[in-house]
Scaffold this active site. Structure first.
Site, PDB file in Angstrom:
ATOM      1  N   ASP A 188       0.833  -1.213   0.000  1.00 45.40           N
ATOM      2  CA  ASP A 188       0.000   0.000   0.000  1.00 45.40           C
ATOM      3  C   ASP A 188       0.865   1.260   0.000  1.00 45.40           C
ATOM      4  OD1 ASP A 188      -2.381   1.387  -0.040  1.00 45.40           O
ATOM      5  OD2 ASP A 188      -2.598   1.395   2.140  1.00 45.40           O
TER       6      ASP A 188
ATOM      7  N   TRP B 142       2.851   7.920  -2.677  1.00 44.85           N
ATOM      8  CA  TRP B 142       4.253   8.068  -3.081  1.00 44.85           C
ATOM      9  C   TRP B 142       4.337   8.982  -4.305  1.00 44.85           C
ATOM     10  CZ3 TRP B 142       6.977   7.133  -7.549  1.00 44.85           C
ATOM     11  CH2 TRP B 142       8.383   7.151  -7.435  1.00 44.85           C
TER      12      TRP B 142
ATOM     13  N   SER C  46     -11.008  -6.855  -4.009  1.00 42.31           N
ATOM     14  CA  SER C  46     -12.357  -6.900  -4.596  1.00 42.31           C
ATOM     15  C   SER C  46     -13.055  -5.550  -4.446  1.00 42.31           C
ATOM     16  CB  SER C  46     -13.175  -8.039  -3.970  1.00 42.31           C
ATOM     17  OG  SER C  46     -12.965  -8.133  -2.581  1.00 42.31           O
ATOM     18  N   GLU C  47     -12.528  -4.696  -3.585  1.00 42.37           N
ATOM     19  CA  GLU C  47     -13.117  -3.359  -3.400  1.00 42.37           C
ATOM     20  C   GLU C  47     -12.426  -2.299  -4.280  1.00 42.37           C
ATOM     21  OE1 GLU C  47     -12.299  -5.398  -0.605  1.00 42.37           O
ATOM     22  OE2 GLU C  47     -14.383  -6.041  -0.836  1.00 42.37           O
ATOM     23  N   ASN C  48     -11.284  -2.643  -4.883  1.00 41.46           N
ATOM     24  CA  ASN C  48     -10.554  -1.649  -5.681  1.00 41.46           C
ATOM     25  C   ASN C  48     -11.267  -1.270  -6.991  1.00 41.46           C
ATOM     26  OD1 ASN C  48      -7.266  -2.769  -4.581  1.00 41.46           O
ATOM     27  ND2 ASN C  48      -8.409  -0.969  -3.914  1.00 41.46           N
TER      28      ASN C  48
ATOM     29  N   ARG D 297      -4.786  -1.674   9.066  1.00 38.08           N
ATOM     30  CA  ARG D 297      -5.997  -2.462   8.863  1.00 38.08           C
ATOM     31  C   ARG D 297      -5.704  -3.587   7.868  1.00 38.08           C
ATOM     32  NH1 ARG D 297      -7.886   2.920   6.957  1.00 38.08           N
ATOM     33  NH2 ARG D 297      -7.372   3.096   4.748  1.00 38.08           N
TER      34      ARG D 297
ATOM     35  N   SER E 157      -8.063  -4.593   5.461  1.00 42.54           N
ATOM     36  CA  SER E 157      -8.703  -4.301   4.169  1.00 42.54           C
ATOM     37  C   SER E 157      -9.138  -5.557   3.410  1.00 42.54           C
ATOM     38  CB  SER E 157      -7.774  -3.440   3.297  1.00 42.54           C
ATOM     39  OG  SER E 157      -7.506  -2.199   3.922  1.00 42.54           O
TER      40      SER E 157
ATOM     41  N   ARG F 179     -12.476   2.361  -7.482  1.00 43.36           N
ATOM     42  CA  ARG F 179     -11.582   3.481  -7.848  1.00 43.36           C
ATOM     43  C   ARG F 179     -11.978   4.079  -9.197  1.00 43.36           C
ATOM     44  NH1 ARG F 179      -5.601   2.500  -5.468  1.00 43.36           N
ATOM     45  NH2 ARG F 179      -6.320   1.878  -3.397  1.00 43.36           N
TER      46      ARG F 179
ATOM     47  N   ASN G  50       1.209   3.383  -2.953  1.00 45.39           N
ATOM     48  CA  ASN G  50       1.713   3.785  -4.279  1.00 45.39           C
ATOM     49  C   ASN G  50       1.217   5.176  -4.669  1.00 45.39           C
ATOM     50  OD1 ASN G  50       2.788   1.243  -4.482  1.00 45.39           O
ATOM     51  ND2 ASN G  50       1.273   0.467  -5.919  1.00 45.39           N
TER      52      ASN G  50
END
Ligand code: IPE
Ligand code: IPE
Ligand code: MG
Length: 262
Positions: free
Chosen positions: A28, A33, A74-76, A199, A201, A79, A30
């Protein structure tokens, strides 16, 4: 009774080894950054691939047997569409570029998650890569893509019931665990999350039951060999009790199942 290849941490006491046999990572940070450098978030994902490449090499050098990384949850899908599209293309391109080298390094690649939602070029490449590397033995690299811990448990229940309808009357942990997407390996010894969030996630909810958790503020693109070694040192300083007391451990109580339930 079903015999799993590895001892479940709630059903017995797994062997504790100096170098984690299985490391699971939430890569996590990216986006942050990149934003810190005034670049688009996706530049951070591209940089993150370099970190992953280095991490695979380091883990192989350290003789870590299983490395599992969370690449897309599965939640990405929630985005922005552009970012999701970029991530899918990056996955395809990276796999194309890296698979031969991984194969030469004797790495076995698996992808866990609901890949049916990916486009067919990616699905085909994943399947070809898994087949190509199926006989490799140096390290097991698993990429969790469109993966969610809850998805994993649900798909395992569905498969179990399809295979043994009698399970409707009741079933055991071992019976279910056989159908989890990561049933081929031991539970992770060490979990690492970069990027400062503390967390899970929806990562490996079942398998992390007794895993040592390590959180670092370092963003994934800056997580390097030294950072990994620091995480392993932290792990080595932990006392893994699996429900027992320190006194039992001091007295050398290693026996797995004397007080185990059912
Ligand atoms: C993790 O980095 C990579 C993926 C989820 C694909 P993020 O993209 O979540 O980066 P941050 O957390 O927004 O910085
Ligand atoms: C978890 O990171 C998923 C991956 C690294 C692939 P997220 O950035 O999606 O997690 P949340 O949304 O901050 O919990
Ligand atoms: Mg994030």
């Amino acid at each position: 009774m079903v015999r799993l290849p590895f001892l479940s941490s709630t059903r017995g006491i797994p062997e504790v080894v100096e170098v984690p046999r299985h490391i699971a990572i939430i890569m996590d940070g990216n986006g942050r950054w990149a934003r810190k450098r005034l670049m688009p978030r996706v530049a951070g994902h591209a940089k993150g691939v370099e970190s992953l490449r280095a991490m695979i090499r380091t883990c192989q050098d350290l003789k870590v047997e299983y490395l599992t990384v969370f690449a897309f949850s599965s939640e990405n899908w929630r985005r922005p569409k552009d970012e999701v599209t970029f991530l899918m293309k990056l996955f395809l391109r990276t796999l194309k570029e890296e698979i031969e080298r991984m194969h030469r390094s004797n790495i076995r690649l698996r992808v866990v998650g609901d890949i049916s939602r990916f486009d067919s070029a990616l699905v085909n490449l994943i399947e070809e890569s898994e087949t190509l590397t199926a006989g490799n033995t140096a390290m097991n690299l698993t990429i969790a893509a469109n993966y969610g811990g809850r998805w994993d448990i649900l798909q395992a229940v569905e498969k179990m019931l399809a295979a043994s309808p009698d399970a409707r009357e009741g079933f055991t942990e071992d019976q279910l665990a056989e159908y989890l997407a990561l049933s081929f390996g031991p539970e992770p010894d060490l979990f690492i999350r970069t990027g400062g969030e503390q967390r899970i996630s929806n990562f490996m909810l079942w398998q992390l039951a007794y895993t040592e958790l390590y959180f670092t503020d370092k963003l994934w693109p800056e997580f390097d060999e030294a950072a990994l070694k620091e995480a392993i040192r932290s792990y080595q300083g932990r006392e893994r009790r699996f429900g027992r007391t320190s006194e039992q451990l001091d007295a050398g109580a290693g026996g797995p199942d004397s007080s185990d339930h059912a």
